[in-house]
Design a protein around this motif. Sequence first.
Motif, PDB file in Angstrom:
ATOM      1  N   VAL A 189       0.857  -1.184   0.000  1.00  0.00           N
ATOM      2  CA  VAL A 189       0.000   0.000   0.000  1.00  0.00           C
ATOM      3  C   VAL A 189       0.896   1.237   0.000  1.00  0.00           C
ATOM      4  CG1 VAL A 189      -1.814   1.268   1.214  1.00  0.00           C
ATOM      5  CG2 VAL A 189      -1.769  -1.239   1.324  1.00  0.00           C
ATOM      6  N   LEU A 228      -6.304  -0.137   5.068  1.00  0.00           N
ATOM      7  CA  LEU A 228      -6.453  -0.389   3.635  1.00  0.00           C
ATOM      8  C   LEU A 228      -7.239   0.743   2.968  1.00  0.00           C
ATOM      9  CD1 LEU A 228      -7.407  -4.166   3.839  1.00  0.00           C
ATOM     10  CD2 LEU A 228      -5.162  -3.215   3.257  1.00  0.00           C
ATOM     11  N   LYS A 232      -9.888  -1.712  -3.709  1.00  0.00           N
ATOM     12  CA  LYS A 232      -8.947  -2.828  -3.645  1.00  0.00           C
ATOM     13  C   LYS A 232      -8.422  -3.189  -5.034  1.00  0.00           C
ATOM     14  CE  LYS A 232      -9.775  -3.087   0.793  1.00  0.00           C
ATOM     15  NZ  LYS A 232     -10.823  -2.037   0.907  1.00  0.00           N
TER      16      LYS A 232
END
Length: 292
Positions: A189, A228, A232
């Motif tokens: 990430v 997160l 995605k």
Amino acid sequence: MLTATNSRPIHRSCWKGWLPCAVTVFGLWWMAGCTPMDPPQDEPAGGGTEVQEEVSQAQQPKTCQDPDARWSYQGATGPDHWSELSRCFGLCDAGDEQSPIDLEIGTSSPLPQLSFAYRPAPLRLHHKDHTVTVEHDSKSALDFGEMSFRLRQLHFHAPSEHTRQGEESPLEMHLVHSSTGGSLAVVAVFIEPGEDNVALAGIWNHLPTIPGDPFEVPETDIDTAALLPASKASYRYSGSLTTPPCGEDVRWIVLAEAITLSQEKIDAFTALYGGNRRPIQPRGARQVLSDL
Ligand SMILES: [Zn+2]
């Protein structure tokens, strides 16, 4: 379906010269969630990398032992010399599926949906080697295709190891997972300057300044799911650990959307750990797939 014993030779020989085969095998690998490949055979159980230590604790693969080997990110023990520092580090030079890489626009492909089942966990920090590691209790899972992985630890690099069309980010977070069969999957990430991140505050409030033993922050959990980004969508490719022993057969999932952190906290991390990134490695014949 590839088997545990033949998947690696097929996979690797195809990368080297037969592009259509590479695409097919890689597609099958992701689409069908193929049988886990053997873990790298020549990695030490400890001393080489915090990632490998975590993996060895989880699955005890056959490993190359060299706990005394010391490496760094500069000078005589830097990335250009890793393969010279230990017989266990040969892949750092000889491997042909190394990470990180520069990510261009990936080949668009329908990919197995990522299913994150992350749960809050006690905050356990460890300043080891060249980063801070957040050790996890393994109750968080990542599933895709027919594969299931457990989150083992997360850590950070400054600046980012992967780049996007040559552009780096100030920070990159790696969430390291392993399966019971010994497969590895790392979710990356990017972290960009911006609004502060509450989920990262617990880590940043207790960043260890010197290497030492792991320690747990009392009465503090880390909400890993909150780390997160909303999207995605990802780039996916087959690569390696980015630290010695540079073991390959790592499934990389690089999320396209970055999260943000205040410039002040980015600067604080960089002051403590900055420069802990491996240079970009050749992509070779590998395909980068994406569902952007
Ligand atoms: Zn990493």
